[in-house]
Design a protein around this motif. Structure first.
Motif, PDB file in Angstrom:
ATOM      1  N   THR A  15      45.531 -50.020  49.036  1.00 44.87           N
ATOM      2  CA  THR A  15      46.533 -49.809  50.087  1.00 44.87           C
ATOM      3  C   THR A  15      47.959 -49.924  49.560  1.00 44.87           C
ATOM      4  O   THR A  15      48.873 -49.269  50.075  1.00 44.87           O
TER       5      THR A  15
ATOM      6  N   PRO B 187      37.063 -54.197  52.643  1.00 43.66           N
ATOM      7  CA  PRO B 187      38.068 -54.953  53.399  1.00 43.66           C
ATOM      8  C   PRO B 187      37.396 -55.908  54.368  1.00 43.66           C
ATOM      9  O   PRO B 187      36.259 -55.689  54.793  1.00 43.66           O
TER      10      PRO B 187
ATOM     11  N   ARG C 203      44.821 -55.880  51.654  1.00 40.71           N
ATOM     12  CA  ARG C 203      43.634 -55.408  52.370  1.00 40.71           C
ATOM     13  C   ARG C 203      42.358 -56.111  51.899  1.00 40.71           C
ATOM     14  O   ARG C 203      41.430 -56.296  52.666  1.00 40.71           O
ATOM     15  N   PHE C 204      42.324 -56.497  50.631  1.00 36.00           N
ATOM     16  CA  PHE C 204      41.071 -56.978  50.046  1.00 36.00           C
ATOM     17  C   PHE C 204      41.118 -58.437  49.598  1.00 36.00           C
ATOM     18  O   PHE C 204      40.137 -58.949  49.086  1.00 36.00           O
TER      19      PHE C 204
END
Length: 344
Positions: free
Chosen positions: A249, A321, A335-336
């Motif tokens: 992202t 995610p 995101r992760f």
């Protein structure tokens, strides 16, 4: 925030969602977050950080951001008003003009936040930071809340001295009332399967007298690039599925600007391996939609991350995610990357 800029921000946010969903190569909005690096020198030698591995490697140029270089970025920054992470690959409090840089960015309308190991905080530096316009400061207090575990993770730091520095800052901030930065105690621990991701109670006990606004916890991870291969002792990280890549992202959200003006594809590329531009030669807008960054977006869109050494080894994009909207509603959040936050 004035209405005109607010309407721009709404339009930019919508454009980001569309660009991420479609994985477009060109972003028709500006970056939402800038990492600006005052220095990539660090006073500590944390075993889980690439700076410790490469601190004496001449291939990694080290230095200090010139305030005049920063001033040259201000016209675009004023127009975009991105969030500013005033650190990247080093300990920012080493830079003697840090408070002046923060003031310039704050006066340009930016939310400026700083992560610090707090080992170098003095009374003078604390006063400067509290009154600089800094919006948020996170103090890294790693381990379980005792000297042994902390000093094993934060090599060269002294547990008692650092926690004393932080308590002094928190009391100073408390005295200023509302006109002060948001304060965060940030805790990193090595991954413990089956254990909750939370700040240990022993750490909270250290700051009962003047608590921070937020406690934030995350697991230590491997950094992209050669970091894991260079570790003297491997540590366990949260599980990931090798080769199950997700588009990063951050390619659609961030720019990482090093102390010398060079721009790198990733805010975790502390060894400066994937250069995508140079703000001493290009505008940030040119870099944001320049061919190097567009090519990386294309690679991630086509699930070819293994063609880029930095991305190939990134454990974060080899995890799904947390939720469908993770990292999409907040420009700053990853995101992760797992994290938890509490106010007490």
């Amino acid at each position: 925030m004035d209405l005109l800029f607010q309407s721009k921000l709404i339009a930019w946010r919508a454009a980001f969602w569309a660009s991420h969903a479609l994985a477009t190569e060109r972003a028709i909005y500006p970056p939402f977050v800038l990492n600006i690096e005052p220095t990539n020198y660090c006073n500590l030698r944390c075993p889980f950080c690439p700076v410790s591995q490469m601190s004496h490697d001449p291939s990694v140029a080290r230095g200090f951001l010139d305030t005049e270089l920063l001033k040259g970025l201000l016209p675009e920054i004023r127009a975009w008003r991105p969030m500013i992470a005033i650190n990247l690959g080093g300990e920012s409090t080493i830079h003697r003009d840090l408070h002046h840089m923060i003031r310039l960015l704050s006066d340009a309308g930016c939310y400026v936040f700083l992560d610090t190991n707090a080992a170098l905080l003095t009374d003078d530096i604390s006063v400067q930071l509290v009154s600089s316009g800094l919006a948020e400061i996170a103090f890294c207090v790693d381990g379980e809340g005792d000297a042994q575990s902390y000093e094993a993770m934060r090599k060269r730091a002294n547990f008692d001295k650092t926690t004393r520095n932080i308590r002094h800052f928190l009391k100073l901030a408390q005295m200023r009332g509302a006109n002060r930065p948001k304060t965060v105690i940030k805790n990193i621990r090595y991954y413990q399967p089956g254990h909750a991701l939370e700040v240990p109670p022993a750490i909270k006990d250290l700051f009962r007298e003047a608590p921070p606004d937020v406690y934030r916890a995350t697991w230590a991870d491997y950094w992209p690039g050669s970091h894991a291969d260079g570790l003297e002792k491997k540590y366990e990280v949260e599980g990931f599925t090798r080769g199950a890549y997700q588009p990063c992202t951050n390619l659609w959200k961030k720019l990482a600007i090093s102390w010398d003006g060079k721009v790198f594809a990733c805010c975790l590329d502390l060894n400066r391996t994937v250069e995508i531009g140079d703000v001493t030669k290009q505008s940030m807008a040119e870099i944001w939609n320049g061919e190097p960054l567009r090519a990386l977006r294309r690679i991630h869109r086509e699930n070819r991350q293994n063609e880029v050494a930095l991305c190939r080894s990134c454990t974060m994009i080899q995890r799904p995610p947390r939720t469908a909207l993770a990292g999409l509603m907040s420009f700053r959040r990853e995101r992760f990357t797992p994290f938890s936050e509490t106010s007490e």
